[in-house]
Write an enzyme that holds these catalytic residues in place. Structure first.
Site, short mmCIF file in Angstrom:
data_model
loop_
_atom_site.label_atom_id
_atom_site.label_comp_id
_atom_site.label_asym_id
_atom_site.label_seq_id
_atom_site.Cartn_x
_atom_site.Cartn_y
_atom_site.Cartn_z
N THR A 285 42.93 7.78 -35.77
CA THR A 285 43.60 7.55 -34.60
C THR A 285 43.51 5.89 -34.26
O THR A 285 43.79 5.46 -32.98
CB THR A 285 43.56 8.37 -33.30
OG1 THR A 285 42.19 8.14 -32.83
CG2 THR A 285 43.76 9.79 -33.41
N GLY A 286 42.87 5.27 -35.01
CA GLY A 286 42.84 3.65 -34.72
C GLY A 286 44.08 3.01 -35.05
O GLY A 286 45.16 3.81 -35.41
N CYS B 295 40.46 -2.95 -48.07
CA CYS B 295 41.59 -3.96 -47.75
C CYS B 295 41.54 -5.11 -48.87
O CYS B 295 42.34 -5.69 -49.23
CB CYS B 295 41.59 -4.30 -46.29
SG CYS B 295 39.98 -4.68 -45.67
N ASN C 170 44.47 -7.30 -43.16
CA ASN C 170 43.84 -6.55 -43.81
C ASN C 170 44.17 -5.12 -43.51
O ASN C 170 43.97 -3.96 -44.47
CB ASN C 170 42.22 -6.64 -43.51
CG ASN C 170 42.18 -6.85 -41.93
OD1 ASN C 170 42.97 -7.22 -41.20
ND2 ASN C 170 41.10 -5.92 -41.37
#
Length: 292
Positions: free
Chosen positions: A9-10, A124, A264
């Site tokens: 949920t970020g 990333c 990123n």
């Protein structure tokens, strides 16, 4: 359309949700967090998505079937998540730096995504640097590669900070895999600078026979390909001195849900959606073929 779920949920997870909702091939069936009152779940619900708390169990204990699950949690939890979701028949796209699953980098081997049920996006830094490093390695034979990624502290969440060792090891392994270099080293700088810096990847390759003009042509071609799905991808520099090629690229986030310094997050989010849509397009083509 394929039914998908987002586990996490970020900020990165919420960008995935928005991308899924805008995709003609994907449907967001569920967003899952650990706590029912988390900020991320509240935001996902406000975006019109069904939500649930309780972690991976919320995906495996429901009757709904998910074709694809994006794991945006952490490297320590991912192996268990992948095992439980595989039993449920879901394709798992791993956005954590857990070194499991088939490595997919859209600009290099994106067409292979549909053939695998457990996909790793490495990191990333890997998604940003590997297209450049791989392209150079097709023309020269690198004996050593180094990559230093710099990310703004506000774009690096708690899970990423807990997984720094895994990030470095997985990125190094992915770089070796795609370049066949004898050795590879990776570093990650988390910068507290103000204003926050754009995400940056600085690469060094030791490649006998390297030449400046061909190297720059190769790098510019890769940048053009990358900008087709990561618009903020930019070559900051490309130099050759002796047998050493140095390339620096920056990624500016262009998504409405992302601050500009969070390139990123944008680059790995774009890679995840590419992999999911490859599955969707391939499945749709197979259905049409069988219907003839």
């Amino acid at each position: 359309m394929l039914n998908t779920a987002v586990l996490g949920t970020g900020l990165l997870a919420l960008d995935l949700v928005e991308r899924i909702r805008n995709s003609p091939h994907l449907h967001c069936g569920l967003v899952v967090g650990r706590a029912h009152d988390s900020t991320g779940l509240i935001k996902a619900a406000a975006m019109g998505c069904a939500t649930a708390s309780g972690g991976v169990a919320a995906l495996t204990d429901v009757e709904e079937t998910f074709d694809i699950v994006f794991d945006v949690t952490n490297a320590f939890a991912h192996p268990e998540h992948a095992a439980r979701l595989a039993d449920a028949g879901a394709t798992v796209i791993n956005l954590t730096p857990a070194n499991t699953g088939t490595l997919i980098v859209p600009a290099v081997n994106g067409e292979q995504a549909a053939a695998h049920q457990h996909i790793s996006l490495a990191s990333c830094g890997g998604q940003t640097s590997i297209p450049v490093l791989h392209a150079i390695a097709q023309h020269y034979v690198p004996t050593h590669v180094e990559m230093v990624a710099t990310a703004a502290t506000m774009s690096v969440g708690r899970a990423s900070r807990l997984n720094l060792d895994e990030y470095i090891e997985t990125t190094q392994s992915a770089i070796r895999h795609f370049t066949r270099a004898g050795t590879a080293k990776t570093m990650l700088n988390i910068s507290p600078a103000s204003p926050p810096p754009r995400f940056r990847s600085a690469m060094t390759l030791v490649a006998p026979g390297a030449e400046a003009e061909p190297a720059r042509t190769i790098v510019d071609s890769v940048a053009e390909t990358m900008r087709s799905f990561v618009p903020g991808f930019h070559v900051a520099s490309c130099t050759v001195a002796g047998d050493t090629i140095r390339v620096a690229v920056e990624v500016t986030a262009t998504r409405t849900t992302m601050p500009v310094y969070a390139g990123n997050l944008e680059v790995i989010s774009a890679a995840a959606i590419h992999a999911a849509e490859q599955h969707a397009v391939t499945r749709t083509s197979a259905v049409k073929e069988n219907a003839r």
